[in-house]
Design a protein around this motif. Structure first.
Motif, PDB file in Angstrom:
ATOM      1  N   LEU A 183       0.754  -1.267  -0.079  1.00  0.00           N
ATOM      2  CA  LEU A 183      -0.106  -0.023   0.027  1.00  0.00           C
ATOM      3  C   LEU A 183       0.916   1.347   0.055  1.00  0.00           C
ATOM      4  CD1 LEU A 183      -2.717  -0.931   2.701  1.00  0.00           C
ATOM      5  CD2 LEU A 183      -2.789  -1.087   0.182  1.00  0.00           C
ATOM      6  N   GLN A 184       1.828   1.174   0.854  1.00  0.00           N
ATOM      7  CA  GLN A 184       2.858   2.448   0.701  1.00  0.00           C
ATOM      8  C   GLN A 184       3.580   2.708  -0.630  1.00  0.00           C
ATOM      9  OE1 GLN A 184       6.068   1.752   3.334  1.00  0.00           O
ATOM     10  NE2 GLN A 184       6.243   3.769   4.076  1.00  0.00           N
ATOM     11  N   ASP A 185       3.663   1.359  -1.266  1.00  0.00           N
ATOM     12  CA  ASP A 185       4.568   1.591  -2.483  1.00  0.00           C
ATOM     13  C   ASP A 185       3.708   2.166  -3.704  1.00  0.00           C
ATOM     14  OD1 ASP A 185       6.717   0.888  -4.186  1.00  0.00           O
ATOM     15  OD2 ASP A 185       5.053  -0.784  -5.090  1.00  0.00           O
ATOM     16  N   ILE A 186       2.365   2.041  -3.505  1.00  0.00           N
ATOM     17  CA  ILE A 186       1.464   2.854  -4.374  1.00  0.00           C
ATOM     18  C   ILE A 186       1.020   4.182  -3.936  1.00  0.00           C
ATOM     19  CG2 ILE A 186       0.918   0.705  -5.708  1.00  0.00           C
ATOM     20  CD1 ILE A 186      -2.007   1.185  -4.309  1.00  0.00           C
ATOM     21  N   GLY A 187       1.553   4.454  -2.723  1.00  0.00           N
ATOM     22  CA  GLY A 187       1.020   5.964  -2.283  1.00  0.00           C
ATOM     23  C   GLY A 187       0.113   6.160  -1.442  1.00  0.00           C
ATOM     24  N   CYS A 188      -0.321   4.959  -0.842  1.00  0.00           N
ATOM     25  CA  CYS A 188      -1.605   5.070   0.232  1.00  0.00           C
ATOM     26  C   CYS A 188      -1.012   5.907   1.401  1.00  0.00           C
ATOM     27  CB  CYS A 188      -2.127   3.736   0.626  1.00  0.00           C
ATOM     28  SG  CYS A 188      -3.121   3.121  -0.548  1.00  0.00           S
ATOM     29  N   GLY A 189      -1.908   6.698   1.803  1.00  0.00           N
ATOM     30  CA  GLY A 189      -1.549   7.473   2.826  1.00  0.00           C
ATOM     31  C   GLY A 189      -2.187   7.259   4.122  1.00  0.00           C
ATOM     32  N   MET A 190      -3.423   6.321   3.973  1.00  0.00           N
ATOM     33  CA  MET A 190      -4.158   6.127   4.955  1.00  0.00           C
ATOM     34  C   MET A 190      -4.715   4.308   4.815  1.00  0.00           C
ATOM     35  SD  MET A 190      -6.725   9.609   5.089  1.00  0.00           S
ATOM     36  CE  MET A 190      -6.902   9.844   6.693  1.00  0.00           C
ATOM     37  N   VAL A 191      -5.127   4.024   6.061  1.00  0.00           N
ATOM     38  CA  VAL A 191      -5.779   2.686   5.935  1.00  0.00           C
ATOM     39  C   VAL A 191      -6.639   2.561   6.856  1.00  0.00           C
ATOM     40  CG1 VAL A 191      -5.355   0.271   6.413  1.00  0.00           C
ATOM     41  CG2 VAL A 191      -3.723   1.596   5.440  1.00  0.00           C
ATOM     42  N   LEU A 192      -7.889   2.081   6.543  1.00  0.00           N
ATOM     43  CA  LEU A 192      -9.161   1.738   7.292  1.00  0.00           C
ATOM     44  C   LEU A 192      -8.962   0.565   8.066  1.00  0.00           C
ATOM     45  CD1 LEU A 192     -11.735   3.278   7.736  1.00  0.00           C
ATOM     46  CD2 LEU A 192     -12.887   1.583   6.119  1.00  0.00           C
ATOM     47  N   ILE A 193      -8.992   0.445   9.609  1.00  0.00           N
ATOM     48  CA  ILE A 193      -8.796  -0.570  10.202  1.00  0.00           C
ATOM     49  C   ILE A 193      -9.889  -0.949  11.226  1.00  0.00           C
ATOM     50  CG2 ILE A 193      -7.291  -1.699  12.014  1.00  0.00           C
ATOM     51  CD1 ILE A 193      -5.137   0.104  10.710  1.00  0.00           C
ATOM     52  N   GLY A 194     -10.311  -2.207  11.315  1.00  0.00           N
ATOM     53  CA  GLY A 194     -11.420  -2.594  12.355  1.00  0.00           C
ATOM     54  C   GLY A 194     -12.858  -2.180  11.969  1.00  0.00           C
ATOM     55  N   HIS A 195     -13.144  -1.849  10.887  1.00  0.00           N
ATOM     56  CA  HIS A 195     -14.355  -1.537  10.325  1.00  0.00           C
ATOM     57  C   HIS A 195     -15.251  -2.576  10.971  1.00  0.00           C
ATOM     58  CE1 HIS A 195     -18.313  -0.707   7.865  1.00  0.00           C
ATOM     59  NE2 HIS A 195     -17.909   0.362   8.160  1.00  0.00           N
ATOM     60  N   SER A 196     -16.563  -2.278  11.615  1.00  0.00           N
ATOM     61  CA  SER A 196     -17.585  -3.262  12.175  1.00  0.00           C
ATOM     62  C   SER A 196     -17.719  -4.437  11.161  1.00  0.00           C
ATOM     63  CB  SER A 196     -19.124  -2.572  12.454  1.00  0.00           C
ATOM     64  OG  SER A 196     -19.502  -2.142  11.111  1.00  0.00           O
ATOM     65  N   GLU A 197     -17.699  -4.180   9.634  1.00  0.00           N
ATOM     66  CA  GLU A 197     -17.761  -5.570   8.937  1.00  0.00           C
ATOM     67  C   GLU A 197     -16.804  -6.201   8.726  1.00  0.00           C
ATOM     68  OE1 GLU A 197     -20.607  -2.238   6.221  1.00  0.00           O
ATOM     69  OE2 GLU A 197     -18.541  -2.950   5.475  1.00  0.00           O
ATOM     70  N   ARG A 198     -15.562  -5.789   8.955  1.00  0.00           N
ATOM     71  CA  ARG A 198     -14.425  -6.545   9.226  1.00  0.00           C
ATOM     72  C   ARG A 198     -14.530  -7.412  10.512  1.00  0.00           C
ATOM     73  NH1 ARG A 198     -12.044  -7.789   5.008  1.00  0.00           N
ATOM     74  NH2 ARG A 198     -10.705  -9.125   6.307  1.00  0.00           N
ATOM     75  N   ARG A 199     -14.993  -6.764  11.565  1.00  0.00           N
ATOM     76  CA  ARG A 199     -15.102  -7.380  12.780  1.00  0.00           C
ATOM     77  C   ARG A 199     -16.064  -8.404  12.817  1.00  0.00           C
ATOM     78  NH1 ARG A 199     -12.829  -4.354  17.277  1.00  0.00           N
ATOM     79  NH2 ARG A 199     -12.210  -2.012  16.429  1.00  0.00           N
ATOM     80  N   SER A 200     -17.475  -8.424  12.325  1.00  0.00           N
ATOM     81  CA  SER A 200     -18.379  -9.278  12.215  1.00  0.00           C
ATOM     82  C   SER A 200     -18.364 -10.289  11.292  1.00  0.00           C
ATOM     83  CB  SER A 200     -19.829  -8.425  12.059  1.00  0.00           C
ATOM     84  OG  SER A 200     -19.920  -7.837  10.957  1.00  0.00           O
ATOM     85  N   LEU A 201     -17.985  -9.879  10.027  1.00  0.00           N
ATOM     86  CA  LEU A 201     -18.041 -10.780   8.963  1.00  0.00           C
ATOM     87  C   LEU A 201     -16.885 -11.451   8.953  1.00  0.00           C
ATOM     88  CD1 LEU A 201     -19.724  -8.685   6.225  1.00  0.00           C
ATOM     89  CD2 LEU A 201     -20.833 -10.391   7.726  1.00  0.00           C
ATOM     90  N   PHE A 202     -15.610 -10.988   9.186  1.00  0.00           N
ATOM     91  CA  PHE A 202     -14.368 -11.610   9.025  1.00  0.00           C
ATOM     92  C   PHE A 202     -13.609 -12.048  10.503  1.00  0.00           C
ATOM     93  CE2 PHE A 202     -15.411  -9.344   5.230  1.00  0.00           C
ATOM     94  CZ  PHE A 202     -15.202 -10.347   4.446  1.00  0.00           C
ATOM     95  N   HIS A 203     -14.257 -11.729  11.434  1.00  0.00           N
ATOM     96  CA  HIS A 203     -14.098 -12.261  12.730  1.00  0.00           C
ATOM     97  C   HIS A 203     -12.547 -11.432  13.229  1.00  0.00           C
ATOM     98  CE1 HIS A 203     -17.309 -15.050  12.119  1.00  0.00           C
ATOM     99  NE2 HIS A 203     -16.628 -15.455  11.393  1.00  0.00           N
TER     100      HIS A 203
END
Length: 246
Positions: free
Chosen positions: A81-101
């Protein structure tokens, strides 16, 4: 003074044509009175990088791996992600917590990876309807933030944004009242004060959950709400920009 941030989480929605049009419309609007960020799905991050180059609009990923590299088929590392210039990452969204444990431990590990790369971690917290109705909303949010509050150093918090998203308001059309949202944001800020008053004063806390142009101004006017993490409304340039103008 904390500068407002309006961030669009596209979730698993996009096509090349749609992404090009949406990014171009946002770019053309030249929003200057708040920070703006978009979180497209992985296949469109390079398109975002190209389209938004040399602009003030930030872009980030919706997730990342806890691993640095190796035999993890289907995963995307922070280094990539850093390599392509991303400056931010979304972490722990409720859908990640509930659907992907995803656990609080995984959220911490991902956050630490992101911060070590010099990127901004947008960490999501929020309670379900049952938890709110049972009187456990603050307890759940405190639990979700606990590892970060104990493990991150004060300087690291300058790279963290908290996004409070009550699960019962995500994509449902239901929105926490400005008073309910402010109450939880003030509680989150009180937890941050346990790290230091500087962290409490400077960390941005966003609200998410059925935010629209029609209700954004009232939400953003609350003392401890520093902008929004926008879901469905971020897929339409007119609506998203209306929120930005709020």
């Amino acid at each position: 003074m904390r500068r407002l941030l309006v961030a669009g989480n596209w979730k698993m929605n996009a096509s090349t044509d749609m992404a090009k049009a949406l990014l171009s419309d946002i770019l053309a609007a030249d929003v200057q009175h708040c920070d703006v960020a978009v979180f497209p799905p992985f296949p469109y991050l390079s398109l975002a990088a190209d389209t938004l180059a040399d602009s003030a609009i930030q872009f980030g990923a919706q997730n990342c791996s806890t691993a640095e590299a190796g035999a993890y088929t289907g995963e995307v590392s922070v280094g990539m992600l850093q390599d392509i210039g991303c400056g931010m990452v979304l972490i722990g969204h409720s859908e990640r917590r509930s659907l992907f444990h995803e656990t609080d431990a995984a959220v911490l590990a991902k956050t630490e990876r992101v911060l070590a790369a010099g990127m901004t971690a947008v960490v999501c917290v929020g309670e379900t309807l049952d938890q709110r109705q049972s009187g456990y909303a603050e307890l759940i949010v405190k639990q979700q933030l606990s590892a970060l509050l104990h493990q991150l150093t004060e300087p690291q918090w300058s790279q963290v944004v908290i996004a409070y998203e009550p699960v019962w308001a995500i994509g449902t059309g239901e929105t926490a009242t400005p008073e309910q949202a402010q109450q939880m944001h003030a509680f989150i800020r009180s937890l941050l004060a346990g790290v230091s008053q500087k962290v409490a004063d400077e960390t941005r806390v966003l609200y998410g959950g059925s935010v629209k142009a029609a209700n954004a101004a009232e939400l953003f006017a609350q003392a401890d709400i520093d902008g929004g993490l926008i879901g469905g409304a971020s897929l339409t340039a007119e609506e998203f920009l209306g929120i930005c103008r709020s």
